[in-house]
Design a protein around this motif. Structure first.
Motif, PDB file in Angstrom:
ATOM      1  N   GLY A 120       1.134  10.700  -4.538  1.00 27.60           N
ATOM      2  CA  GLY A 120      -0.015  11.202  -3.524  1.00 27.60           C
ATOM      3  C   GLY A 120       0.775  10.861  -2.060  1.00 27.60           C
ATOM      4  N   ALA A 121       0.572   9.620  -1.034  1.00 24.50           N
ATOM      5  CA  ALA A 121       1.406   9.769  -0.324  1.00 24.50           C
ATOM      6  C   ALA A 121       0.516  10.677   0.762  1.00 24.50           C
ATOM      7  N   GLY A 122      -0.332  10.872   0.980  1.00 23.72           N
ATOM      8  CA  GLY A 122      -1.273  11.115   1.888  1.00 23.72           C
ATOM      9  C   GLY A 122      -0.864  12.928   1.931  1.00 23.72           C
ATOM     10  N   ARG A 153       1.097  -1.077  -0.007  1.00 26.30           N
ATOM     11  CA  ARG A 153      -0.207  -0.087   0.103  1.00 26.30           C
ATOM     12  C   ARG A 153       0.409   1.224   0.114  1.00 26.30           C
ATOM     13  N   ARG A 154       2.004   1.627   0.767  1.00 24.26           N
ATOM     14  CA  ARG A 154       2.753   2.956   1.300  1.00 24.26           C
ATOM     15  C   ARG A 154       3.601   2.568  -0.051  1.00 24.26           C
ATOM     16  N   VAL A 164      -5.538  10.058  -5.090  1.00 26.18           N
ATOM     17  CA  VAL A 164      -5.131   9.098  -5.053  1.00 26.18           C
ATOM     18  C   VAL A 164      -5.431   7.864  -3.495  1.00 26.18           C
ATOM     19  N   ASP A 165      -6.373   9.025  -2.741  1.00 28.47           N
ATOM     20  CA  ASP A 165      -6.413   7.683  -1.736  1.00 28.47           C
ATOM     21  C   ASP A 165      -7.810   6.204  -2.509  1.00 28.47           C
ATOM     22  N   LYS A 182      -4.257  16.312   2.052  1.00 30.10           N
ATOM     23  CA  LYS A 182      -5.106  16.300   1.594  1.00 30.10           C
ATOM     24  C   LYS A 182      -6.280  18.202   1.868  1.00 30.10           C
ATOM     25  N   VAL A 191      -5.895   4.468  -4.501  1.00 24.74           N
ATOM     26  CA  VAL A 191      -5.621   3.029  -3.551  1.00 24.74           C
ATOM     27  C   VAL A 191      -6.914   2.178  -3.268  1.00 24.74           C
ATOM     28  N   GLN A 192      -7.843   2.815  -2.617  1.00 23.27           N
ATOM     29  CA  GLN A 192      -8.397   1.740  -2.210  1.00 23.27           C
ATOM     30  C   GLN A 192      -9.293   0.865  -3.102  1.00 23.27           C
ATOM     31  N   TYR A 232       1.066   4.425  -2.769  1.00 25.07           N
ATOM     32  CA  TYR A 232       1.428   5.244  -2.511  1.00 25.07           C
ATOM     33  C   TYR A 232       2.370   6.305  -3.138  1.00 25.07           C
TER      34      TYR A 232
END
Length: 135
Positions: free
Chosen positions: A72-74, A63-64, A86-87, A77, A90-91, A67
């Motif tokens: 994205g790597a979060g 998952r990392r 990106v979230d 936001k 990945v989901q 990302y």
């Protein structure tokens, strides 16, 4: 001779190329199929299939890496608790696509040639995820 030429450069820097394929891969996961030029579709296949394989692994490390690959790597936001693009991708990779392709060993995409683009006569292709739901 093509020695040590493993990929197409598309006359872009490596960071621009990485961003291009991250955006194309996100669009492919979101929509299930996209239309792009033939060389980009052929390179995108390598990129997208690696992401689906990461999704099938389902581990935190995978998952990392997804990302990091998608850039994205979060970090960015949105306001409130709404997930970023990106979230959502990945989901989808680790949820829907991982279950859809759990018994498939590669070959998650299909490329179909659709002719030439009117403006510059570039060869165009449709790249889609196989076994996608109709609609």
């Amino acid at each position: 001779m093509r020695h040590r030429n493993a990929y197409r450069s598309f006359s872009r820097t490596s960071s621009h190329r990485r961003a291009l394929f991250a955006n194309l891969a996100m669009a492919l996961v979101e929509h299930g199929r996209i239309q792009t030029t033939d060389p980009k579709a052929k390179e995108l296949r390598r990129f997208a299939e690696q992401l689906v394989t990461l999704g099938k692994a389902g581990t935190l490390d995978a998952r990392r890496r997804a990302y990091a690959t998608l850039g994205g790597a979060g970090k960015h936001k949105k306001e409130g608790n709404e997930p970023t693009r990106v979230d959502k991708v990945v989901q989808a990779l680790f949820g829907d696509l991982a279950t859809r392709y759990k018994d498939r060993n590669g070959g998650y995409t299909r490329i179909m040639k659709v002719g030439t683009r009117r403006g510059d006569a570039a060869a165009m292709s449709l790249i889609e995820l196989v076994d996608r739901p109709a609609g």
